[in-house]
Design an enzyme around this catalytic site. Structure first.
Site, mmCIF file in Angstrom:
data_model
loop_
_atom_site.group_PDB
_atom_site.id
_atom_site.type_symbol
_atom_site.label_atom_id
_atom_site.label_comp_id
_atom_site.label_asym_id
_atom_site.label_seq_id
_atom_site.Cartn_x
_atom_site.Cartn_y
_atom_site.Cartn_z
ATOM 1 N N GLU A 97 49.963 61.241 -37.353
ATOM 2 C CA GLU A 97 50.464 59.921 -36.973
ATOM 3 C C GLU A 97 50.784 59.866 -35.480
ATOM 4 O O GLU A 97 50.543 58.850 -34.828
ATOM 5 C CB GLU A 97 51.719 59.574 -37.773
ATOM 6 N N LYS A 109 53.766 49.148 -40.494
ATOM 7 C CA LYS A 109 52.678 50.098 -40.251
ATOM 8 C C LYS A 109 51.543 49.713 -41.191
ATOM 9 O O LYS A 109 51.713 49.689 -42.411
ATOM 10 C CB LYS A 109 53.127 51.523 -40.518
ATOM 11 N N TYR A 116 59.671 33.606 -25.276
ATOM 12 C CA TYR A 116 58.938 34.457 -26.212
ATOM 13 C C TYR A 116 58.000 35.426 -25.500
ATOM 14 O O TYR A 116 57.623 36.450 -26.061
ATOM 15 C CB TYR A 116 58.210 33.649 -27.286
#
Length: 119
Positions: A21, A98, A53
């Site tokens: 990972e 994820k 934003y």
């Protein structure tokens, strides 16, 4: 009080406890919802009176670039920076997902969500 949503920010990052990972990385989606008084911005039409934003997206990109073992840690860092850098924000909800996690199963994504209020 109003809400600013920044949805599905796509990031490639290197979070996780498994060696692959942190070496190979994976795709992530980040969703942010912040609450703030937007009434002044609605009247003035000024960026200075609202939650930018673009700034939220910048925070997400920077924090996602710092590898962590746990998504909880990344989400907390994003939340902390939102409150440090965006003084009009009263509360936030940050979700980091994820995509296709390596958990030996057919799972689209795993998500960690933290909600915080300004103290």
């Amino acid at each position: 009080m109003g809400t600013v949503l920044v949805e599905n920010i796509r990031v490639y990052a290197y979070h996780g406890c498994l060696p692959q990972e942190t070496q190979l990385g994976s795709d992530y989606l980040v969703n942010i919802a912040v609450k703030a008084d937007l009434s002044k911005a609605a009247s003035t039409d000024s960026l200075n009176d609202t939650v930018d934003y673009v700034h939220i997206n910048h925070i997400v990109k920077e924090e996602m670039a710092i590898p962590s073992k746990l998504l909880e840690h990344v989400v907390k860092r994003i939340n902390d920076r939102i409150f440090q850098e965006l003084p009009t924000v009263e509360s936030s909800k940050v979700a980091v997902s994820k995509v296709n996690p390596p958990i030996n199963g057919d799972v689209e994504k795993v998500t960690v969500i933290l909600k915080s209020k300004r103290s």
